[in-house]
Design a protein around this motif. Structure first.
Motif, PDB file in Angstrom:
ATOM      1  N   LEU A  82       0.825  -1.205   0.000  1.00 48.57           N
ATOM      2  CA  LEU A  82       0.000   0.000   0.000  1.00 48.57           C
ATOM      3  C   LEU A  82       0.860   1.257   0.000  1.00 48.57           C
ATOM      4  CD1 LEU A  82      -2.974   1.002   0.194  1.00 48.57           C
ATOM      5  CD2 LEU A  82      -2.683   1.014   2.674  1.00 48.57           C
ATOM      6  N   ASN A  83       1.949   1.235   0.766  1.00 47.21           N
ATOM      7  CA  ASN A  83       2.771   2.436   0.941  1.00 47.21           C
ATOM      8  C   ASN A  83       3.873   2.584  -0.109  1.00 47.21           C
ATOM      9  OD1 ASN A  83       1.332   3.070   3.257  1.00 47.21           O
ATOM     10  ND2 ASN A  83       2.775   2.040   4.617  1.00 47.21           N
ATOM     11  N   ASN A  84       4.389   1.458  -0.618  1.00 47.81           N
ATOM     12  CA  ASN A  84       5.632   1.526  -1.381  1.00 47.81           C
ATOM     13  C   ASN A  84       5.577   0.978  -2.799  1.00 47.81           C
ATOM     14  OD1 ASN A  84       7.110   2.520   0.924  1.00 47.81           O
ATOM     15  ND2 ASN A  84       7.096   0.431   1.739  1.00 47.81           N
ATOM     16  N   ILE A  85       4.610   0.113  -3.103  1.00 44.04           N
ATOM     17  CA  ILE A  85       4.643  -0.650  -4.353  1.00 44.04           C
ATOM     18  C   ILE A  85       3.396  -0.390  -5.191  1.00 44.04           C
ATOM     19  CG2 ILE A  85       4.804  -2.958  -5.371  1.00 44.04           C
ATOM     20  CD1 ILE A  85       7.264  -2.276  -3.760  1.00 44.04           C
ATOM     21  N   GLY A  86       3.592  -0.131  -6.471  1.00 46.75           N
ATOM     22  CA  GLY A  86       2.495  -0.105  -7.435  1.00 46.75           C
ATOM     23  C   GLY A  86       2.706  -1.231  -8.429  1.00 46.75           C
ATOM     24  N   ILE A  87       1.656  -2.004  -8.708  1.00 45.23           N
ATOM     25  CA  ILE A  87       1.798  -3.166  -9.587  1.00 45.23           C
ATOM     26  C   ILE A  87       0.938  -2.977 -10.832  1.00 45.23           C
ATOM     27  CG2 ILE A  87       1.664  -5.679  -9.753  1.00 45.23           C
ATOM     28  CD1 ILE A  87       1.715  -5.803  -6.705  1.00 45.23           C
ATOM     29  N   ILE A  88       1.558  -3.177 -11.993  1.00 40.51           N
ATOM     30  CA  ILE A  88       0.850  -3.123 -13.279  1.00 40.51           C
ATOM     31  C   ILE A  88       0.822  -4.544 -13.827  1.00 40.51           C
ATOM     32  CG2 ILE A  88       0.812  -2.124 -15.595  1.00 40.51           C
ATOM     33  CD1 ILE A  88       2.770   0.058 -14.404  1.00 40.51           C
ATOM     34  N   PHE A  89      -0.388  -5.068 -14.054  1.00 35.78           N
ATOM     35  CA  PHE A  89      -0.545  -6.452 -14.488  1.00 35.78           C
ATOM     36  C   PHE A  89      -0.763  -6.532 -15.997  1.00 35.78           C
ATOM     37  CE2 PHE A  89      -2.045  -6.257 -10.099  1.00 35.78           C
ATOM     38  CZ  PHE A  89      -1.360  -7.306  -9.506  1.00 35.78           C
ATOM     39  N   GLN A  90      -0.307  -7.615 -16.593  1.00 34.39           N
ATOM     40  CA  GLN A  90      -0.499  -7.834 -18.029  1.00 34.39           C
ATOM     41  C   GLN A  90      -1.982  -7.875 -18.385  1.00 34.39           C
ATOM     42  OE1 GLN A  90       1.289 -11.442 -19.501  1.00 34.39           O
ATOM     43  NE2 GLN A  90       0.482 -11.193 -21.567  1.00 34.39           N
ATOM     44  N   SER A  91      -2.781  -8.511 -17.526  1.00 31.94           N
ATOM     45  CA  SER A  91      -4.213  -8.680 -17.815  1.00 31.94           C
ATOM     46  C   SER A  91      -5.062  -7.543 -17.231  1.00 31.94           C
ATOM     47  CB  SER A  91      -4.702 -10.023 -17.280  1.00 31.94           C
ATOM     48  OG  SER A  91      -4.406 -10.141 -15.895  1.00 31.94           O
ATOM     49  N   PHE A  92      -4.398  -6.438 -16.839  1.00 33.89           N
ATOM     50  CA  PHE A  92      -5.033  -5.206 -16.362  1.00 33.89           C
ATOM     51  C   PHE A  92      -5.616  -5.349 -14.948  1.00 33.89           C
ATOM     52  CE2 PHE A  92      -6.405  -5.187 -21.068  1.00 33.89           C
ATOM     53  CZ  PHE A  92      -5.132  -4.862 -21.488  1.00 33.89           C
ATOM     54  N   GLN A 124      -6.324  13.073 -11.080  1.00 34.63           N
ATOM     55  CA  GLN A 124      -4.970  13.519 -11.410  1.00 34.63           C
ATOM     56  C   GLN A 124      -4.159  12.386 -12.037  1.00 34.63           C
ATOM     57  OE1 GLN A 124      -3.702  14.897  -7.547  1.00 34.63           O
ATOM     58  NE2 GLN A 124      -4.449  16.984  -7.884  1.00 34.63           N
ATOM     59  N   ALA A 125      -4.306  11.167 -11.496  1.00 35.89           N
ATOM     60  CA  ALA A 125      -3.566  10.021 -12.029  1.00 35.89           C
ATOM     61  C   ALA A 125      -4.011   9.685 -13.445  1.00 35.89           C
ATOM     62  CB  ALA A 125      -3.744   8.811 -11.111  1.00 35.89           C
ATOM     63  N   LEU A 126      -5.317   9.756 -13.701  1.00 36.71           N
ATOM     64  CA  LEU A 126      -5.836   9.468 -15.041  1.00 36.71           C
ATOM     65  C   LEU A 126      -5.411  10.541 -16.039  1.00 36.71           C
ATOM     66  CD1 LEU A 126      -9.333   8.102 -14.057  1.00 36.71           C
ATOM     67  CD2 LEU A 126      -7.632   6.857 -15.393  1.00 36.71           C
ATOM     68  N   GLU A 127      -5.381  11.778 -15.614  1.00 35.81           N
ATOM     69  CA  GLU A 127      -4.903  12.852 -16.494  1.00 35.81           C
ATOM     70  C   GLU A 127      -3.427  12.659 -16.825  1.00 35.81           C
ATOM     71  OE1 GLU A 127      -6.022  16.252 -14.234  1.00 35.81           O
ATOM     72  OE2 GLU A 127      -8.127  16.189 -14.888  1.00 35.81           O
ATOM     73  N   MET A 128      -2.660  12.163 -15.854  1.00 39.00           N
ATOM     74  CA  MET A 128      -1.231  11.940 -16.057  1.00 39.00           C
ATOM     75  C   MET A 128      -0.968  10.928 -17.178  1.00 39.00           C
ATOM     76  SD  MET A 128       1.614  10.704 -13.242  1.00 39.00           S
ATOM     77  CE  MET A 128       1.052  11.897 -12.050  1.00 39.00           C
ATOM     78  N   VAL A 129      -1.873   9.951 -17.328  1.00 38.45           N
ATOM     79  CA  VAL A 129      -1.694   8.927 -18.369  1.00 38.45           C
ATOM     80  C   VAL A 129      -2.553   9.216 -19.606  1.00 38.45           C
ATOM     81  CG1 VAL A 129      -1.028   7.151 -16.712  1.00 38.45           C
ATOM     82  CG2 VAL A 129      -3.440   7.369 -17.352  1.00 38.45           C
ATOM     83  N   ALA A 153      -2.478   4.128 -13.998  1.00 34.56           N
ATOM     84  CA  ALA A 153      -2.965   5.187 -13.105  1.00 34.56           C
ATOM     85  C   ALA A 153      -3.288   4.625 -11.725  1.00 34.56           C
ATOM     86  CB  ALA A 153      -4.202   5.854 -13.715  1.00 34.56           C
ATOM     87  N   ARG A 154      -3.910   3.456 -11.688  1.00 35.05           N
ATOM     88  CA  ARG A 154      -4.232   2.824 -10.394  1.00 35.05           C
ATOM     89  C   ARG A 154      -2.955   2.482  -9.626  1.00 35.05           C
ATOM     90  NH1 ARG A 154      -6.950  -2.763 -11.074  1.00 35.05           N
ATOM     91  NH2 ARG A 154      -4.817  -3.119 -11.815  1.00 35.05           N
ATOM     92  N   ALA A 155      -1.934   2.012 -10.342  1.00 34.32           N
ATOM     93  CA  ALA A 155      -0.666   1.685  -9.688  1.00 34.32           C
ATOM     94  C   ALA A 155       0.030   2.937  -9.150  1.00 34.32           C
ATOM     95  CB  ALA A 155       0.247   0.953 -10.668  1.00 34.32           C
ATOM     96  N   LEU A 156      -0.210   4.075  -9.790  1.00 34.56           N
ATOM     97  CA  LEU A 156       0.463   5.325  -9.420  1.00 34.56           C
ATOM     98  C   LEU A 156      -0.254   6.118  -8.341  1.00 34.56           C
ATOM     99  CD1 LEU A 156       1.362   6.823 -12.908  1.00 34.56           C
ATOM    100  CD2 LEU A 156       2.966   6.065 -11.159  1.00 34.56           C
ATOM    101  N   VAL A 157      -1.535   5.847  -8.130  1.00 32.97           N
ATOM    102  CA  VAL A 157      -2.382   6.787  -7.395  1.00 32.97           C
ATOM    103  C   VAL A 157      -1.942   6.985  -5.944  1.00 32.97           C
ATOM    104  CG1 VAL A 157      -4.172   5.155  -6.606  1.00 32.97           C
ATOM    105  CG2 VAL A 157      -4.794   7.536  -7.198  1.00 32.97           C
ATOM    106  N   ASN A 158      -1.289   5.973  -5.356  1.00 33.50           N
ATOM    107  CA  ASN A 158      -0.789   6.109  -3.987  1.00 33.50           C
ATOM    108  C   ASN A 158       0.629   6.642  -3.935  1.00 33.50           C
ATOM    109  OD1 ASN A 158      -2.748   5.596  -2.082  1.00 33.50           O
ATOM    110  ND2 ASN A 158      -2.426   3.396  -2.066  1.00 33.50           N
ATOM    111  N   ASP A 159       1.152   7.102  -5.089  1.00 35.19           N
ATOM    112  CA  ASP A 159       2.510   7.625  -5.202  1.00 35.19           C
ATOM    113  C   ASP A 159       3.542   6.638  -4.655  1.00 35.19           C
ATOM    114  OD1 ASP A 159       4.444   9.461  -5.927  1.00 35.19           O
ATOM    115  OD2 ASP A 159       4.383  10.510  -4.001  1.00 35.19           O
ATOM    116  N   PRO A 160       3.590   5.416  -5.221  1.00 31.78           N
ATOM    117  CA  PRO A 160       4.513   4.405  -4.706  1.00 31.78           C
ATOM    118  C   PRO A 160       5.959   4.744  -5.042  1.00 31.78           C
ATOM    119  CG  PRO A 160       3.554   3.642  -6.753  1.00 31.78           C
ATOM    120  CD  PRO A 160       2.864   4.940  -6.415  1.00 31.78           C
ATOM    121  N   LYS A 161       6.879   4.164  -4.274  1.00 35.78           N
ATOM    122  CA  LYS A 161       8.298   4.374  -4.534  1.00 35.78           C
ATOM    123  C   LYS A 161       8.782   3.509  -5.695  1.00 35.78           C
ATOM    124  CE  LYS A 161       9.231   5.580   0.269  1.00 35.78           C
ATOM    125  NZ  LYS A 161       9.928   5.205   1.531  1.00 35.78           N
ATOM    126  N   VAL A 162       8.130   2.354  -5.873  1.00 35.81           N
ATOM    127  CA  VAL A 162       8.544   1.402  -6.905  1.00 35.81           C
ATOM    128  C   VAL A 162       7.342   0.959  -7.715  1.00 35.81           C
ATOM    129  CG1 VAL A 162       9.568  -0.871  -7.332  1.00 35.81           C
ATOM    130  CG2 VAL A 162      10.468   0.560  -5.501  1.00 35.81           C
TER     131      VAL A 162
END
Length: 221
Positions: A82-92, A124-129, A153-162
């Motif tokens: 929740l705090n550090n990781i954003g995950i982008i999946f192949q199947s969305f 803001q996250a959706l506008e970014m992408v 955008a979902r992976a970015l929304v919590n401003d993860p470090k990785v």
């Protein structure tokens, strides 16, 4: 930022033991774009799951900013993601009955944001992408490229470090693949650390600062 020290992940299959990760040691620096390349069954997805805390190592250590996360319990792993990781999946992994905006707002519920704050951060996250005009469209109304951008955008929304990207272009055509790679590169310029899993050496060479190859659970550079 991340250090793996003699990491092993062994699965039992009947009387046999399979080393999906075989004595892996490596470091990943803050702000680096690293691609992990390997064929299907090479162990690359297992490695990503270990980095994400979705699976636990059989032995060895995984250090995140100096903290050994390999000994975390389930709640600690959930908080780490929740705090550090954003995950982008192949199947969305979108909820197709919900809008793009609602999908991106979901992680913010667990982070404890108010409804108004969730909506603002998701917009803001959706506008970014580049999806400012598609926020109210349901996920099943989006093209593959748009769906992947919602997932980013979902992976970015919590401003993860990785950011961990698991075959983020695997289901996309070449033009859309380039759009997604351009977004990932723009995120790197903003200081994000990105680890991308891919089977495609050409894609890895296009975007990564460093390429790690995995075969039969063994990692090489």
């Amino acid at each position: 930022m991340i250090e793996l020290v003699s990491v092993n992940k062994i699965y039992s299959k009947g009387p046999h033991q399979i080393a999906a990760s075989n004595n892996i040691s490596c470091t990943i620096q803050q702000g680096e774009f690293v691609a992990i390349v390997g064929k299907s069954g090479s162990g690359k997805s297992t490695l990503l799951n270990l980095l994400a805390g979705l699976d636990t190592a059989t032995s060895g250590k995984i250090l995140f900013e100096g903290t050994d996360i390999s000994s975390f319990n389930a709640n600690q792993y959930a908080q780490h993601r929740l705090n550090n990781i954003g995950i982008i999946f192949q199947s969305f992994n979108l909820i197709f009955s919900k809008t793009a905006l609602e999908n991106v707002m979901l992680p913010l519920i667990f982070a404890g944001y108010s409804t108004a704050a969730r909506k603002q951060k998701a917009q803001q996250a959706l506008e970014m992408v580049g999806l400012g005009d598609r926020m109210q469209h349901k996920a099943n109304e989006l093209s593959g490229g748009e769906a992947q951008r919602v997932a980013i955008a979902r992976a970015l929304v919590n401003d993860p470090k990785v950011l961990l990207a698991d075959e983020p272009t695997g289901n996309l055509d070449s033009a859309t693949t380039q759009e997604i790679l351009d977004i990932l590169l723009s995120l790197k310029t903003r200081g994000k650390t990105i680890i991308m899993i891919t089977h495609d050496q050409e894609i890895a060479a296009q975007v990564a600062d460093r390429i790690l190859t995995i075969k039969d659970g063994l990692l090489s550079e």
